[in-house]
Design an enzyme around this catalytic site. Structure first.
Site, PDB file in Angstrom:
ATOM      1  N   LYS A 193      24.952  33.371  41.159  1.00 59.94           N
ATOM      2  CA  LYS A 193      24.574  34.513  40.018  1.00 59.94           C
ATOM      3  C   LYS A 193      23.251  34.136  39.249  1.00 59.94           C
ATOM      4  O   LYS A 193      22.632  35.169  38.836  1.00 59.94           O
ATOM      5  CB  LYS A 193      25.814  34.267  38.829  1.00 59.94           C
ATOM      6  CG  LYS A 193      27.167  34.495  39.436  1.00 59.94           C
ATOM      7  CD  LYS A 193      27.340  35.824  40.128  1.00 59.94           C
ATOM      8  CE  LYS A 193      29.109  35.808  40.327  1.00 59.94           C
ATOM      9  NZ  LYS A 193      29.271  36.769  41.103  1.00 59.94           N
ATOM     10  N   HIS A 240      25.842  43.136  41.040  1.00 63.38           N
ATOM     11  CA  HIS A 240      26.993  42.670  41.452  1.00 63.38           C
ATOM     12  C   HIS A 240      28.007  43.392  42.225  1.00 63.38           C
ATOM     13  O   HIS A 240      28.969  44.042  41.758  1.00 63.38           O
ATOM     14  CB  HIS A 240      27.656  42.509  39.822  1.00 63.38           C
ATOM     15  CG  HIS A 240      28.690  41.412  40.080  1.00 63.38           C
ATOM     16  ND1 HIS A 240      29.892  41.533  38.889  1.00 63.38           N
ATOM     17  CD2 HIS A 240      29.084  40.339  40.885  1.00 63.38           C
ATOM     18  CE1 HIS A 240      30.540  40.723  39.422  1.00 63.38           C
ATOM     19  NE2 HIS A 240      30.167  39.856  40.420  1.00 63.38           N
ATOM     20  N   CYS A 273      39.615  42.717  40.203  1.00 61.08           N
ATOM     21  CA  CYS A 273      39.703  43.966  40.533  1.00 61.08           C
ATOM     22  C   CYS A 273      39.365  44.450  42.047  1.00 61.08           C
ATOM     23  O   CYS A 273      39.596  45.557  42.214  1.00 61.08           O
ATOM     24  CB  CYS A 273      38.668  44.998  39.745  1.00 61.08           C
ATOM     25  SG  CYS A 273      38.947  44.870  38.044  1.00 61.08           S
ATOM     26  N   TYR A 294      29.826  22.595  38.838  1.00 62.21           N
ATOM     27  CA  TYR A 294      30.793  23.646  39.485  1.00 62.21           C
ATOM     28  C   TYR A 294      30.252  24.846  39.734  1.00 62.21           C
ATOM     29  O   TYR A 294      29.271  25.482  38.688  1.00 62.21           O
ATOM     30  CB  TYR A 294      31.873  23.775  38.416  1.00 62.21           C
ATOM     31  CG  TYR A 294      33.112  24.571  39.161  1.00 62.21           C
ATOM     32  CD1 TYR A 294      33.709  23.950  40.076  1.00 62.21           C
ATOM     33  CD2 TYR A 294      33.414  25.892  38.628  1.00 62.21           C
ATOM     34  CE1 TYR A 294      34.825  24.781  40.749  1.00 62.21           C
ATOM     35  CE2 TYR A 294      34.253  26.549  39.425  1.00 62.21           C
ATOM     36  CZ  TYR A 294      35.081  26.041  40.513  1.00 62.21           C
ATOM     37  OH  TYR A 294      36.123  26.924  41.081  1.00 62.21           O
ATOM     38  N   SER A 348      35.426  41.104  37.946  1.00 58.33           N
ATOM     39  CA  SER A 348      36.370  40.052  38.403  1.00 58.33           C
ATOM     40  C   SER A 348      37.814  40.699  38.253  1.00 58.33           C
ATOM     41  O   SER A 348      38.494  41.140  37.585  1.00 58.33           O
ATOM     42  CB  SER A 348      36.380  38.718  37.835  1.00 58.33           C
ATOM     43  OG  SER A 348      36.374  38.788  36.497  1.00 58.33           O
ATOM     44  N   ASP A 367      30.106  40.363  47.319  1.00 56.11           N
ATOM     45  CA  ASP A 367      29.755  39.994  45.864  1.00 56.11           C
ATOM     46  C   ASP A 367      28.543  40.482  45.328  1.00 56.11           C
ATOM     47  O   ASP A 367      28.132  40.919  44.166  1.00 56.11           O
ATOM     48  CB  ASP A 367      29.794  38.378  45.724  1.00 56.11           C
ATOM     49  CG  ASP A 367      29.874  38.113  44.075  1.00 56.11           C
ATOM     50  OD1 ASP A 367      30.560  38.637  43.349  1.00 56.11           O
ATOM     51  OD2 ASP A 367      29.293  37.130  43.934  1.00 56.11           O
TER      52      ASP A 367
END
Length: 624
Positions: A245, A265, A289, A236, A287, A312
């Site tokens: 990431k 990020h 926000c 996943y 995350s 991102d």
């Protein structure tokens, strides 16, 4: 290698597509070594073509891993095993000889909150326990991919080996993938990415939702010295799409430190004022926000335009003229679905209606998707099937979509994608924005006094997160630079690297700001309307960069002068006094909390300049 494993596959895997001998020696060596280790039945070298993509999607559909969504054009739904739904920070490690190269040593020898370290010996043992024969009965896919436009001086190349066709389909969306990358690679450096779902055939136990994974053995490891990423057991998201990431932040931040640039990020957006002048800004938020919402903002101020470069990740490097240039290394959006709606983000909703892979959202009986916060009323005769593949109604007491359910969609489809989003030299960044979800104490916007103060503001970032134990309610978490789970090396050294940007001859340093869209009044909810009205804050920053807007110094930074925020046409009353008020007691607590965090977590690796900025803040707060 155990001899019984080698003997079962002496002739090597069947080649389904591509020519192993045509690969560059370094890539071929990487592939062949892992064929020997993982023992796949067949090999498929990806070319990135439409035909290949159609075949992969058809295969996934036949295996029951994805389902076609008839309501949209070429959109698909995947449901995972409920044990494989998110990034697994506890099983994500950086492998270095010395622990301190990965994380600062916490005061008193506690556990670091700034990453997880694994020794090379432990890693070798973990590899031996997991990878031998792990791809038996499966196809090994070779995915050559570029992070950033192919051939850009700011781009980097990776090769991912995986036994998951879902990963192939998703990496085609999220990266530039295929033949062109192999041509650009030649014998150059590339990041070696190895991924397996950890379910060799025949299966030892039945799959849930036809989703292969091995959660008991999940491990995501980064070996920066070898430019290597190894992931096992999860199929996943960021655990398996290793360009995301793992490469774009953890490995890239380490490469950036060595080469003198920044891997962050951050979203990147272009803002054009009514006079036609344009500026690019980058913003780091934790995350939940509103990163994607800001990247795709629909301005409420007439004549303003926002365009999206990325939502991102930003790779940023100073050019010969001293401008900080940024690219979005990704090719798609891997967005959280819940909360995305025509109200919060109409541009995202317009992006995802074709060529999109949805994972763990709910499905409607007319072949569409659904999730919490979509704000669409469905016709009465339409029924909903939850992400757990069960009939669902709003009385069920649990969400229809998993909170971390996602859409994986090509960035080029975004209606407001920036014309320069694939520019090889990148776009010039003139402002950097930090922000978090702070219900009290922190004003709507302030500007850092200097680059050094701005680095401190990023280091001291905190944001409200839901506690793991629900009854504890909301807690404020430290999330420096919104990078807490993504540092590829020691955070103290990372801060020194950021500070060193100010020492570059001729560097035009962007202004640094902090925003908080989420301040609440004690009685009546959010003080600021947010969403499209956030253009009013960007407008003030835009004019600050031009030296036009008024600002007044405060204990924490420059605040907008009264009347310098454009509130023309704003619906409803906004209490600016409350929105910008600074409470001395709150900021004294903030100083102490940040000091405690720096002392316990960063300890001896905290740069002197960051410690000095904290002292200066404390003195200014005393004088409030």
């Amino acid at each position: 290698m155990p001899p019984q494993l080698q003997s079962q596959n002496q002739s090597g895997p069947k080649i389904l597509q591509g020519d192993l001998s045509a690969l560059s020696p370094a890539v071929r060596e990487f592939v062949e070594a892992n064929i020997t280790l993982c023992l796949p039945d067949s090999l498929h070298i990806c070319d990135g073509s439409d035909e290949e993509n159609r075949a992969i999607l058809t295969q996934l559909e036949e295996q029951g891993m994805i389902k076609k969504l008839s309501k949209y054009e070429n959109c698909w739904l995947a449901r995972t095993d409920p044990r494989d739904v998110a990034r697994v920070e506890s099983k994500t490690v950086i492998v270095t000889r010395e622990q301190r190269d990965t994380v600062p040593s916490p005061l008193g020898g506690g556990v670091s909150q700034l990453g997880r370290w694994m020794s090379p010996e432990e890693f070798d043992k973990a590899m031996t326990q997991r990878f031998p024969g792990c791809m038996k009965g499966r196809t090994m896919y070779v995915i050559p991919f570029s992070m950033g436009p192919v051939g850009s001086p700011l781009s980097k190349i990776g090769v991912e080996l995986t036994d998951s066709p879902y990963v192939v389909a998703s990496m085609r969306v999220m990266t530039r993938m295929g033949k062109a990358v192999l041509s650009a690679l030649g014998n150059d450096e590339f990041v070696r990415c190895l991924h397996s779902v950890g379910c060799p055939l025949p299966l030892k136990k039945p799959l849930v939702n036809n989703w292969p994974c091995n959660p008991e053995q999940t491990l995501i490891a980064h070996i920066p010295n070898r430019r290597q990423i190894v992931s096992f057991g999860s199929g996943y998201g960021g655990n398996s799409l290793l360009g995301k990431k793992c490469f774009a932040l953890r490995i890239a931040s380490r490469i950036a430190k060595e080469e003198g640039w920044l891997a962050e990020h951050m979203l990147i957006l272009g803002v054009t004022n009514p006079a036609g002048e344009k500026k690019y800004m980058a913003a780091a938020f934790p995350s939940a926000c509103g990163k994607t919402n800001l990247a795709m903002l629909c301005p409420t101020l007439p004549g303003w335009k926002v365009e999206c470069v990325g939502d991102d990740i930003a790779w940023m490097k100073f050019d010969d003229q001293g401008n900080l240039r940024a690219i979005n290394p990704e090719n798609g959006f891997f967005g959280v679905a819940p909360g995305t709606s025509a109200k919060t983000n109409p541009n995202a909703m317009a992006t995802i209606v074709k060529n999109t892979i949805f994972t763990n959202v709910a499905e409607t009986s007319d072949g569409g998707v659904y999730w919490e916060g979509m704000d669409q009323s469905l016709p009465e005769d339409i029924t909903i099937t939850s992400w757990k593949n069960k009939p669902w109604s709003s009385e069920d007491g649990e969400p229809c979509a998993h909170p971390n359910s996602r859409f994986c969609t090509p960035a080029g489809q975004c209606p407001i994608i920036d014309p320069l989003w694939e520019s090889p030299e990148g776009v010039p960044i003139e402002a950097i924005i930090f922000g978090g979800r702070r219900p009290e104490g922190v004003p709507l916007v302030y500007e850092a006094f200097s680059w050094q103060h701005g680095v401190f503001v990023g280091a001291a970032m905190r944001s409200e997160a839901t506690a793991a134990a629900e009854h504890r309610g909301k807690v404020i978490m430290h999330d420096p630079f919104a990078m807490r789970p993504f540092f590829g090396y020691n955070f103290g050294q990372y801060l020194s690297h950021w500070l060193s940007m100010a020492d570059r001859p001729g560097a035009k340093l962007p202004k640094i700001f902090h925003v908080n869209w989420f301040r609440k009044s004690p009685t009546a909810g959010f003080l600021w309307p947010g969403f499209g009205d956030n253009i009013r804050v960007l407008d003030w920053m835009f004019r600050r960069v031009n030296g036009e807007a008024g600002a007044m110094p405060s204990a924490i930074g420059y605040l907008p002068c009264r009347d310098s925020l454009n509130l023309q046409g704003l619906q409803g009353y906004v209490d600016l006094d409350e929105l910008f008020s600074l409470d001395q007691e709150f900021w004294q607590r903030e100083v102490e909390d940040v000091r405690k965090y720096f002392t316990t977590q960063v300890n001896d690796d905290l740069p002197n300049e960051v410690a000095r900025q904290l002292e200066l803040l404390q003195q200014r707060v005393k004088q409030m």
